[in-house]
Design an enzyme around this catalytic site. Structure first.
Site, PDB file in Angstrom:
ATOM      1  N   LYS A 228       0.820  -1.217   0.000  1.00 22.02           N
ATOM      2  CA  LYS A 228       0.000   0.000   0.000  1.00 22.02           C
ATOM      3  C   LYS A 228       0.849   1.259   0.000  1.00 22.02           C
ATOM      4  O   LYS A 228       0.390   2.316  -0.443  1.00 22.02           O
ATOM      5  CB  LYS A 228      -0.966  -0.020   1.171  1.00 22.02           C
ATOM      6  CG  LYS A 228      -1.987  -1.134   1.007  1.00 22.02           C
ATOM      7  CD  LYS A 228      -3.108  -1.078   1.996  1.00 22.02           C
ATOM      8  CE  LYS A 228      -4.193  -2.087   1.658  1.00 22.02           C
ATOM      9  NZ  LYS A 228      -3.730  -3.501   1.779  1.00 22.02           N
TER      10      LYS A 228
HETATM   11  C1  LIG Z   1      -4.376  -4.570   1.189  1.00 23.97           C
HETATM   12  C2  LIG Z   1      -3.599  -5.819   1.064  1.00 23.97           C
HETATM   13  C3  LIG Z   1      -3.975  -6.845   0.167  1.00 23.97           C
HETATM   14  C4  LIG Z   1      -5.234  -6.768  -0.679  1.00 23.97           C
HETATM   15  O1  LIG Z   1      -5.136  -5.803  -1.687  1.00 23.97           O
HETATM   16  P1  LIG Z   1      -6.457  -5.242  -2.419  1.00 23.97           P
HETATM   17  O2  LIG Z   1      -6.000  -4.113  -3.235  1.00 23.97           O
HETATM   18  O3  LIG Z   1      -7.374  -4.808  -1.287  1.00 23.97           O
HETATM   19  O4  LIG Z   1      -7.036  -6.355  -3.205  1.00 23.97           O
HETATM   20  C5  LIG Z   1      -3.168  -7.973   0.060  1.00 23.97           C
HETATM   21  N1  LIG Z   1      -2.064  -8.106   0.819  1.00 23.97           N
HETATM   22  C6  LIG Z   1      -1.672  -7.157   1.698  1.00 23.97           C
HETATM   23  C7  LIG Z   1      -0.455  -7.382   2.516  1.00 23.97           C
HETATM   24  C8  LIG Z   1      -2.415  -5.981   1.847  1.00 23.97           C
HETATM   25  O5  LIG Z   1      -2.018  -5.046   2.734  1.00 23.97           O
END
Ligand SMILES: *Cc1c(COP(=O)(O)O)cnc(C)c1O
Length: 475
Positions: free
Chosen positions: A120
């Site tokens: 993120k």
């Molecule tokens: C947020 C997240 C996901 C999922 O991603 P999306 O964009 O919500 O599908 C997968 N793995 C980790 C470690 C995350 O922080």
């Protein structure tokens, strides 16, 4: 480039107009009016570029209301090896998203080398710099209100750290996150980062955010904004690493790759879908869910049945514990031929009946869009973590393990697969110990003992009135 709502309402808007907002006024999500197409010549030129330059080229296709010089300055500042410093030994942090090859046909794309060790950061670090730039241009300030169960909150806080004009109010469920996650957020000492631990569950925190945002007068008066995953700029930022990963995993632009994506809110894989629509040679997008398999059900049957939060399981890949996927509407819009009337009626039946069935609604097939899906369970995760450690001496986290488990199962002869690594193992030490019997991994020195740092957090009842009055007296 103009942006339209998936539900067809309102006038087309430019990038900076949708940057600071959330949903479109009709409740839909913003998407570009058309996807820019990349040519062979563009791919040939882009293959040689650094991450920041590649990001600049791609963003330039989507943004026409920021001067090019300013956009380039933002890209250069966002994608530096100082920010993405936590890469594996032997990788080059200047790559931003280094590729690790496990087998000639199987690679890991490291997306979690930023300050909070989860993918993120890649989008939120950009958002922080874009917000600061745009607020500065407008002479405005903003108060970000969010709720987090783990990764989003810390990524948002690190992205907004020290940004002029931006204050963050982040709600988290008291005592429900891991000690590492709490330490990452609560140890920040910046006066513009305010952590509120809500006496309740994550859903209570999210309901408060919704209640506060629904109060239009309060929202306008205190300039409340969100950074949740429906923000278009976050999806746009993620398109870049699909290109970068493609170039790293291939030698020529005639080759195809497959991406395996651990999926929750459909934000990450939505960017892959758009990269494919732009003409990047992606054969298949392999969607991996954990036991919360709403999206796997859809991609196998055409039926979309979001669950209530009471029916959402708590798993060892917690960032994928999602019962309804907030970015999914973007894909559905493309899938039904960009017909906003259909999207409107589908979301209407979601509201009245709690589900919709796309069989018969469109002649398109999900496979025309490259999608295949599979489920990975707790046992699959542990077995995958173990086998990757024993075979390659490489430690992966539980979310990445979900992607690899499904990728290995759905692999076809001749496939070249890039699995997206969305977090680092050191964030999930308990699961690593369970998988391996002990935890042979080592934390980077910057994270050793973070649980013992002084923490700044205010505990607050699960009440939107209390949160409002806290905001009012702290802005
Ligand atoms: C947020 C997240 C996901 C999922 O991603 P999306 O964009 O919500 O599908 C997968 N793995 C980790 C470690 C995350 O922080």
């Amino acid at each position: 480039m103009k942006y339209i709502s998936t539900r067809g309402g309102g006038e087309p808007k430019s990038f900076c107009d949708i940057l600071l907002g959330g949903l479109a006024p009709d409740g839909g999500l913003y998407l570009p009016e058309t996807y820019p197409r990349v040519t062979k010549e563009m791919l040939t030129e882009w293959r040689k570029l650094s991450y920041a330059k590649l990001a600049f080229r791609i963003f330039s296709l989507f943004i026409d209301d920021i001067p090019r010089r300013d956009l380039w300055a933002i890209c250069r500042k966002t994608y530096t090896s100082d920010v993405y410093q936590y890469c594996r030994e032997g990788c080059n942090p200047a790559d931003i998203t280094p590729l690790v090859t496990l087998e000639p046909w199987l690679h890991l794309l490291e997306l979690s080398n930023g300050p909070t060790l989860a993918f993120k950061d890649i989008a939120l670090q950009l958002l922080g710099n874009l917000f600061e730039y745009e607020l500065g241009r407008r002479g405005e300030v903003m108060n970000i209100l969010g709720a987090t169960s783990g990764d989003t909150g810390s990524a948002a806080e690190y992205a907004m750290l020290g940004k002029k004009g931006v204050k963050v109010f982040m709600l988290s469920p008291e005592g429900k996150m891991s000690a590492f996650q709490r330490a990452q957020m609560y140890s920040l000492q910046d006066p513009n980062i305010l952590n509120l631990a809500v006496r309740g569950m994550f859903d209570d925190a999210q309901d408060i955010v919704k209640a506060v945002s629904d109060d239009a007068e309060f929202k306008a008066r205190y300039k409340i904004a969100a950074v949740n995953s429906i923000n278009w700029a976050r999806v746009m930022a993620q398109i870049v690493y699909y290109f970068k990963g493609y170039f790293s995993a291939t030698k020529s632009n005639d080759e195809f790759v497959n991406f395996a994506v651990p999926t929750g809110n459909f934000g990450n894989i939505c960017a892959g879908h758009i990269a494919r629509m732009m003409g990047l040679p992606i054969k298949r997008l392999i969607l991996a869910t954990n036991e919360n398999d709403v999206l796997d059900e859809f991609f196998r049957t055409g039926m979309y049945r979001p669950r209530s939060s009471a029916n959402t399981l708590v798993t060892s890949s917690p960032s994928m514990d999602i019962s309804k996927a907030s970015n999914f509407e973007r894909f559905v819009f493309d899938f039904v031929g960009r017909d906003s009337d259909i999207v409107w009626s589908l979301w209407h039946s979601l509201g009245t009946q709690g589900s919709f069935d796309l069989v018969g609604v469109t002649r398109n097939d999900v496979q025309d869009f490259g999608f295949v899906s599979g489920v990975s369970t707790h046992a699959d995760r542990l077995a995958t973590i173990r086998s990757v450690w024993e075979t390659y001496g490489i430690m992966i986290d539980t979310h990445t393990a979900d992607a690899l488990a499904v990728a290995r199962r759905l692999r076809r002869p001749g496939d070249n697969i890039v699995a997206l690594e969305t977090a680092q193992a050191m964030k999930f030490e308990e699961a690593i110990s369970e998988a391996l019997g002990s935890n042979p991994g080592r934390r980077h020195s910057d994270f050793v003992g973070i649980e013992k740092l002084p923490q700044r957090v205010v505990v607050i009842p699960a009440s939107s009135a209390e949160v409002k009055s806290y905001i009012a007296s702290n802005t």
